[in-house]
Design an enzyme around this catalytic site. Structure first.
Site, PDB file in Angstrom:
ATOM      1  N   ASP A 140      -8.934   0.579   1.961  1.00 46.04           N
ATOM      2  CA  ASP A 140      -7.919   0.151   2.934  1.00 46.04           C
ATOM      3  C   ASP A 140      -8.403   0.559   4.331  1.00 46.04           C
ATOM      4  OD1 ASP A 140      -5.520  -0.523   4.191  1.00 46.04           O
ATOM      5  OD2 ASP A 140      -4.634   1.434   3.772  1.00 46.04           O
ATOM      6  N   GLN A 192      -3.128   2.805  14.947  1.00 43.20           N
ATOM      7  CA  GLN A 192      -1.998   3.315  14.152  1.00 43.20           C
ATOM      8  C   GLN A 192      -1.195   4.373  14.926  1.00 43.20           C
ATOM      9  OE1 GLN A 192      -3.218   4.749  10.317  1.00 43.20           O
ATOM     10  NE2 GLN A 192      -1.146   5.161   9.617  1.00 43.20           N
ATOM     11  N   GLU A 211     -10.331   4.126   3.634  1.00 43.30           N
ATOM     12  CA  GLU A 211      -9.460   4.888   2.747  1.00 43.30           C
ATOM     13  C   GLU A 211      -9.859   4.568   1.311  1.00 43.30           C
ATOM     14  OE1 GLU A 211      -5.314   4.252   3.814  1.00 43.30           O
ATOM     15  OE2 GLU A 211      -5.448   5.878   5.286  1.00 43.30           O
ATOM     16  N   THR A 240      -8.847  -5.376   3.769  1.00 39.27           N
ATOM     17  CA  THR A 240      -8.805  -4.444   2.643  1.00 39.27           C
ATOM     18  C   THR A 240      -9.822  -4.976   1.647  1.00 39.27           C
ATOM     19  OG1 THR A 240      -6.491  -3.846   2.977  1.00 39.27           O
ATOM     20  CG2 THR A 240      -7.366  -3.541   0.751  1.00 39.27           C
ATOM     21  N   THR A 242      -4.529   6.889  -0.259  1.00 37.42           N
ATOM     22  CA  THR A 242      -5.841   7.542  -0.196  1.00 37.42           C
ATOM     23  C   THR A 242      -5.928   8.674  -1.208  1.00 37.42           C
ATOM     24  OG1 THR A 242      -5.863   7.031   2.137  1.00 37.42           O
ATOM     25  CG2 THR A 242      -7.510   8.612   1.369  1.00 37.42           C
ATOM     26  N   TYR A 282       2.785   3.167  15.151  1.00 40.58           N
ATOM     27  CA  TYR A 282       3.429   3.365  13.841  1.00 40.58           C
ATOM     28  C   TYR A 282       4.881   3.809  13.880  1.00 40.58           C
ATOM     29  CZ  TYR A 282       3.267   8.527  13.412  1.00 40.58           C
ATOM     30  OH  TYR A 282       3.468   9.865  13.541  1.00 40.58           O
ATOM     31  N   TYR A 331       1.264   5.715  -0.435  1.00 41.11           N
ATOM     32  CA  TYR A 331       0.811   6.927   0.278  1.00 41.11           C
ATOM     33  C   TYR A 331       1.075   8.087  -0.691  1.00 41.11           C
ATOM     34  CZ  TYR A 331       0.637  10.073   4.444  1.00 41.11           C
ATOM     35  OH  TYR A 331       0.331  11.024   5.384  1.00 41.11           O
ATOM     36  N   HIS A 385      -4.064  14.069   0.444  1.00 38.70           N
ATOM     37  CA  HIS A 385      -4.191  13.222   1.644  1.00 38.70           C
ATOM     38  C   HIS A 385      -2.950  13.364   2.523  1.00 38.70           C
ATOM     39  CE1 HIS A 385      -5.118   9.799   4.209  1.00 38.70           C
ATOM     40  NE2 HIS A 385      -3.939   9.278   3.925  1.00 38.70           N
ATOM     41  N   ASP A 390       0.843  -1.190   0.000  1.00 39.19           N
ATOM     42  CA  ASP A 390       0.000   0.000   0.000  1.00 39.19           C
ATOM     43  C   ASP A 390       0.882   1.246   0.000  1.00 39.19           C
ATOM     44  OD1 ASP A 390      -2.455   1.303  -0.028  1.00 39.19           O
ATOM     45  OD2 ASP A 390      -2.448   1.563   2.141  1.00 39.19           O
ATOM     46  N   ARG A 392       1.548  17.433  12.206  1.00 38.78           N
ATOM     47  CA  ARG A 392       2.803  18.185  12.330  1.00 38.78           C
ATOM     48  C   ARG A 392       2.669  19.662  12.004  1.00 38.78           C
ATOM     49  NH1 ARG A 392       4.165  13.381   9.968  1.00 38.78           N
ATOM     50  NH2 ARG A 392       3.819  14.253   7.910  1.00 38.78           N
ATOM     51  N   ARG A 394      -7.351   4.234  13.151  1.00 39.07           N
ATOM     52  CA  ARG A 394      -6.463   5.388  13.394  1.00 39.07           C
ATOM     53  C   ARG A 394      -5.854   5.387  14.785  1.00 39.07           C
ATOM     54  NH1 ARG A 394      -5.671   6.464   8.265  1.00 39.07           N
ATOM     55  NH2 ARG A 394      -7.592   6.906   7.151  1.00 39.07           N
ATOM     56  N   GLU A 398      -9.213   4.209  -2.347  1.00 41.28           N
ATOM     57  CA  GLU A 398      -8.013   4.009  -3.161  1.00 41.28           C
ATOM     58  C   GLU A 398      -8.360   3.260  -4.449  1.00 41.28           C
ATOM     59  OE1 GLU A 398      -4.503   2.565  -1.179  1.00 41.28           O
ATOM     60  OE2 GLU A 398      -5.180   3.239   0.791  1.00 41.28           O
ATOM     61  N   LYS A 434      -3.722  -1.633   9.878  1.00 37.27           N
ATOM     62  CA  LYS A 434      -4.116  -1.804   8.472  1.00 37.27           C
ATOM     63  C   LYS A 434      -4.305  -3.278   8.118  1.00 37.27           C
ATOM     64  CE  LYS A 434      -3.041   2.573   7.155  1.00 37.27           C
ATOM     65  NZ  LYS A 434      -3.887   3.449   6.340  1.00 37.27           N
ATOM     66  N   GLU A 460      -9.837  12.788   7.447  1.00 38.24           N
ATOM     67  CA  GLU A 460      -9.767  14.122   6.832  1.00 38.24           C
ATOM     68  C   GLU A 460     -11.135  14.795   6.796  1.00 38.24           C
ATOM     69  OE1 GLU A 460      -7.789  11.796   3.579  1.00 38.24           O
ATOM     70  OE2 GLU A 460      -7.125  13.818   3.038  1.00 38.24           O
TER      71      GLU A 460
HETATM   72 CA    CA Z   1      -3.865   3.270   2.546  1.00 38.96          CA
END
Ligand code: CA
Length: 418
Positions: free
Chosen positions: A230, A237, A198, A254, A346, A241, A127, A132, A125, A141, A234, A200, A250, A360
């Site tokens: 996917d 994660q 997600e 899927t 995503t 992560y 990114y 996204h 997968d 951040r 959250r 995709e 994840k 989001e």
């Molecule tokens: Ca994904």
């Protein structure tokens, strides 16, 4: 490109997702029969496995289609892919003289069960959606440092779990996992409270590689594309992560759509990737357009309620194409195999109503979304059904993928109760 007319009237409807231009590849069964390869046309599935057996489709020396996966056909290579497509065009075209023989191999789509269209060999997968990555980075951040320093240079990805890929319609059980609240010193083992989707597109690798391949070679290796959700926890994660990326967050499931739309069907809709913000290393440069103009939509229906459209976007929002991702995947010498599945990452557009995840859409849960029935959502609730739709719009015809749908099942009471 205009509609290619078929003697099957339903296939000529401009809104039909499966005109003769499409011919997507699925696996179907009927009560009492084994799963086998089929091709969608109009409101029917064409039993291409049966046709091959009956001698109506001679595309290779050995039979390839009387099996529960498209992997043998994919492994046979692009010349055989093309032979199958042109043979089916010949049989299904308006005025075809084989109509009487072929008609016997049609089944109404409404009466068949659809299975995973191919055996997923491995699943990676990426990114690679600019909006996204920017949105998620901004939440965690701040906008100044939203994109990681490598993002404009590398299609970032992680190795996922092929075993967790399921076909549309399969229920998705809310996972348990380690959650760590900022208010608590220690993690707790609980059902995920921030379960998400997600949006995709998945690329299906149809040819193997041994050693690094170019972007052009990678494009030639891709057999087709599916819609892909996917599912992502959250809260799991957020705690797990660092530093190796997503793991259990994840790995629940899927979901993919039941039809592989071939690269040949998508050819008229090729589109270029957006302008490069930083020059790419030469091995990643696109020799020709390798994205596709695919309109995408996400519906959310609460248990017993009507669906609300929660997002509309387009596959052209990707910063990297699947061919660029696949080429990058091989740079290390990593061998790719027939049946490898690559998630795009995503797909979010630039506006609030075009974001491909609840993370989001609700901005980390701070701005809950209103549904048609009056309910609100920050993340997914038990009983919610999420359905992805995809369509390319040609002159008087539509290329559809079939639905990519899944319903959230409540978490087990206690997964370790014995
Ligand atoms: Ca994904």
């Amino acid at each position: 490109m205009t509609l290619i007319r078929s003697w099957l009237a339903a296939a000529n409807d401009p809104a039909c997702p499966f005109p003769l231009n499409n011919l997507p590849c699925g696996v179907f069964s009927t009560p009492g029969t084994a799963p086998r390869c089929g091709v969608a046309i109009g409101d029917s599935v064409l039993d291409v496995a049966g046709m091959e057996k009956a001698g109506l489709l001679r595309i290779a020396d050995a039979p390839l289609l009387n099996t529960g996966a498209w992997n043998p056909l994919m492994a046979a290579g692009p010349a055989v892919w093309e032979r199958l497509r042109s043979a089916l065009m010949g049989h299904l075209r308006e005025g075809a003289d084989t109509r009487d023989q072929v008609e016997a191999w049609l089944q109404p789509l409404a009466g068949v069960t659809l299975h995973l269209p191919f055996a997923v060999t491995e699943y990676t997968d990426f990114y690679a959606g600019r909006n996204h990555a920017f949105n998620v980075g901004t939440m965690f951040r701040g906008a100044e440092n939203a994109l990681p320093p490598n993002w404009l240079h590398i299609p970032i990805g992680y190795n996922g779990r092929a075993s967790s890929v399921v076909v549309s319609g399969t229920g998705v059980r809310r996972p348990w996992g380690q959650l760590k609240s900022p208010d608590h010193e220690l993690p707790a083992f609980l059902p995920s409270r921030r379960f998400d989707l997600e949006l995709e597109i998945g690329a299906v690798v149809g040819q193997p590689s041994a050693g690094p391949v170019t972007v052009a070679e990678a494009d030639a290796m891709i057999f087709g594309y599916v819609l892909l959700n996917d599912w992502s926890a959250r809260d799991i994660q957020a705690w797990e992560y660092q530093p190796l990326g997503p793991f259990q967050a994840k790995a629940t499931a899927t979901t993919i759509s039941p039809w592989i739309v071939t690269k040949a069907a998508l050819a008229p809709f090729r589109a270029t990737t957006p302008a490069r913000e930083k020059p790419l290393l030469p091995y990643l440069e696109e020799p020709r357009p390798m994205l596709y103009d695919i309109d995408l939509r996400v519906d959310l229906a609460p248990a017993g309620g009507n669906p609300t459209v929660i997002a509309r976007t387009n596959y052209t929002e990707m910063y990297y194409s699947a061919a660029q991702q696949l080429a990058h995947h091989t740079t290390s010498g990593c061998p790719m195999r027939v049946g490898d599945l690559l998630g795009s990452g995503t797909i979010s557009g630039p506006t609030k109503d075009s974001r491909g995840s609840m993370l989001e859409l609700s901005w980390g849960g701070k701005e809950p979304l209103s549904l048609n029935g009056g309910e609100t959502r920050s993340f997914l609730e038990d009983g919610d059904t999420l359905t992805l739709h995809g369509a390319c719009h040609g002159a008087g015809y539509t290329i559809g993928f079939g639905e990519c749908s899944g319903t959230i099942l409540p978490a087990l009471t206690d997964p370790y109760a014995r």
